[in-house]
Design a protein around this motif. Structure first.
Motif, short mmCIF file in Angstrom:
data_model
loop_
_atom_site.label_atom_id
_atom_site.label_comp_id
_atom_site.label_asym_id
_atom_site.label_seq_id
_atom_site.Cartn_x
_atom_site.Cartn_y
_atom_site.Cartn_z
N ASP A 42 3.86 -56.42 45.00
CA ASP A 42 5.31 -56.69 45.02
C ASP A 42 5.84 -56.66 43.60
N LEU A 43 6.45 -55.55 43.23
CA LEU A 43 7.09 -55.43 41.92
C LEU A 43 8.60 -55.27 42.07
N SER A 44 9.15 -55.94 43.07
CA SER A 44 10.60 -55.99 43.21
C SER A 44 11.19 -56.85 42.08
N LYS A 45 12.45 -56.68 41.82
CA LYS A 45 13.10 -57.45 40.76
C LYS A 45 12.98 -58.95 41.04
N ALA A 46 13.29 -59.34 42.27
CA ALA A 46 13.26 -60.77 42.61
C ALA A 46 11.85 -61.34 42.40
N ALA A 47 10.84 -60.59 42.80
CA ALA A 47 9.47 -61.08 42.67
C ALA A 47 9.07 -61.21 41.21
N ILE A 48 9.42 -60.23 40.40
CA ILE A 48 9.07 -60.29 38.98
C ILE A 48 9.70 -61.50 38.32
N LEU A 49 10.98 -61.72 38.57
CA LEU A 49 11.67 -62.86 37.96
C LEU A 49 11.05 -64.18 38.44
N GLU A 50 10.78 -64.27 39.73
CA GLU A 50 10.21 -65.50 40.30
C GLU A 50 8.82 -65.78 39.72
N ARG A 51 7.97 -64.76 39.66
CA ARG A 51 6.60 -64.97 39.24
C ARG A 51 6.50 -65.25 37.75
N VAL A 52 7.35 -64.66 36.95
CA VAL A 52 7.33 -64.96 35.52
C VAL A 52 7.74 -66.40 35.27
N ASP A 53 8.78 -66.85 35.94
CA ASP A 53 9.20 -68.25 35.78
C ASP A 53 8.07 -69.21 36.17
N LEU A 103 4.36 -59.02 29.19
CA LEU A 103 4.23 -59.09 30.63
C LEU A 103 3.64 -57.76 31.10
N LEU A 104 2.54 -57.83 31.87
CA LEU A 104 1.93 -56.63 32.42
C LEU A 104 2.19 -56.57 33.93
N LEU A 105 2.49 -55.37 34.42
CA LEU A 105 2.59 -55.13 35.85
C LEU A 105 1.18 -54.88 36.36
N HIS A 106 0.67 -55.74 37.24
CA HIS A 106 -0.76 -55.85 37.50
C HIS A 106 -1.36 -54.64 38.20
N ARG A 107 -0.70 -54.11 39.20
CA ARG A 107 -1.18 -52.95 39.94
C ARG A 107 0.00 -52.06 40.32
N PRO A 108 -0.22 -50.77 40.45
CA PRO A 108 0.87 -49.90 40.89
C PRO A 108 1.32 -50.27 42.31
N ASP A 109 2.59 -50.51 42.47
CA ASP A 109 3.17 -50.81 43.77
C ASP A 109 3.79 -49.52 44.30
#
Length: 307
Positions: A89-100, A114-120
């Motif tokens: 899940d590399l949606s905008k909402a998910a990225i913001l939520e998980r970083v916080d 910040l690294l994007l862990h796997r290709p979505d």
């Protein structure tokens, strides 16, 4: 070198963090700092968030430590949610939520990368760019990188970003050599069995993207862990070279990676302080390693001569 924090925090379950887990993390982190490591690698899923949590406790125990280290973390993998064992899940909402959530566990206001862990496969590059732009503007993230991505995936993402991708973390070791073999076995029958995406190392080199090698110690098979018979020749050579040079098998294995002109940065994944300290000589071994020694290690590991 980079210290990988995946082994910190205890079990990969919902068991609460114990004082012993924090003590263990503290010993590992201080051993890494002792050998000159300044970068620490995390992911929101490592031990279900507990790796970040215990690292945050280590920082609280030593208030001056945060100013001496740099932190990167990853997001993009969801575990045990919505009835699935895992999904991306590399949606905008998910990225913001998980970083916080990562910042809260780490007890810091900002991570350097910040690294994007796997290709979505469902990734929208423009949406990722929006999320990164908001995080950067808020001072929560310094730079953006990726993990386990190909040159083509990086190129697509980069078209939507105002800032360059700064890192790609890939599995690379003397044992896992697809990254190396794929570039050599072009137009060779053996090359058909390799899955490493063509041109990824070259893309990173051409665009000044840091290449970070996870699994760099090869799970210790060249330094005492159980191994298969096919690994014996490389094990014997690694340890003979270590004895001859007055160093450790870990330093030889990491030095072999660091000798490559791509300036590979090994991620040290062990949580054993003694094994962490055994890596201290890797940079010196890389600088001293001859082309013949490098090729000898590669040949021994692949079990046959180069084409």
């Amino acid at each position: 070198m980079i210290y990988g924090c995946m082994g910190l925090g205890g079990a990969w379950d919902d068991t609460p963090v114990a004082a012993a887990d924090i003590d263990h993390a503290e010993r590992a982190v201080h051993a890494a700092v002792e050998i000159g490591v300044t970068w620490f690698d995390h992911a929101d899923i490592y031990t279900r968030g507990k790796a970040e949590l215990v690292f945050g406790e280590v920082l609280r125990r030593d208030p001056g430590l945060r100013d001496r280290v740099k932190i990167q973390t990853k997001c993009g993998i969801r575990l045990g949610e919505s009835g699935l064992q895992a999904y991306y899940d590399l949606s905008k909402a998910a990225i913001l939520e998980r970083v916080d959530a990562s910042l809260a566990r780490l007890g810091v206001e900002r991570v350097e990368i910040l690294l994007l862990h796997r290709p979505d496969p469902l990734l929208d590059p423009a949406e990722v760019a929006e999320a990164y732009g908001e995080l950067r503007a808020a001072g929560k993230v310094g730079s953006l990188g990726v993990s386990n991505m190909s040159a083509a995936q990086m190129s697509l993402l980069q078209r939507h970003l105002d800032e360059p991708l700064v890192a790609n973390q890939l599995e690379m070791s003397l044992h896992r050599r697809d990254w190396l073999e794929a570039g050599v076995l072009v137009n060779h029958p053996e090359g058909s069995g390799l899955s490493f995406p063509e041109g990824t190392i070259e893309y990173c080199r051409a665009n000044d993207v840091r290449i970070q090698a996870w699994g760099s110690l090869a799970q210790g098979i060249y330094s005492g862990a159980p191994r298969s018979e096919s690994d014996n020749a490389a094990y014997d050579l690694v340890n003979a070279m270590a004895a001859d040079k007055g160093t450790t098998a870990e330093a030889i294995v990491l030095g072999w990676l660091m000798r490559h002109p791509a300036r590979i940065e090994p991620v040290i994944g062990t949580a054993n302080p003694d094994r962490i300290r055994a890596c201290a000589d890797a940079e010196a071994q890389a600088a001293a390693m001859t082309n013949v020694e490098w090729y000898a290690l590669w040949t021994a590991a692949r079990g046959r001569p180069v084409p």
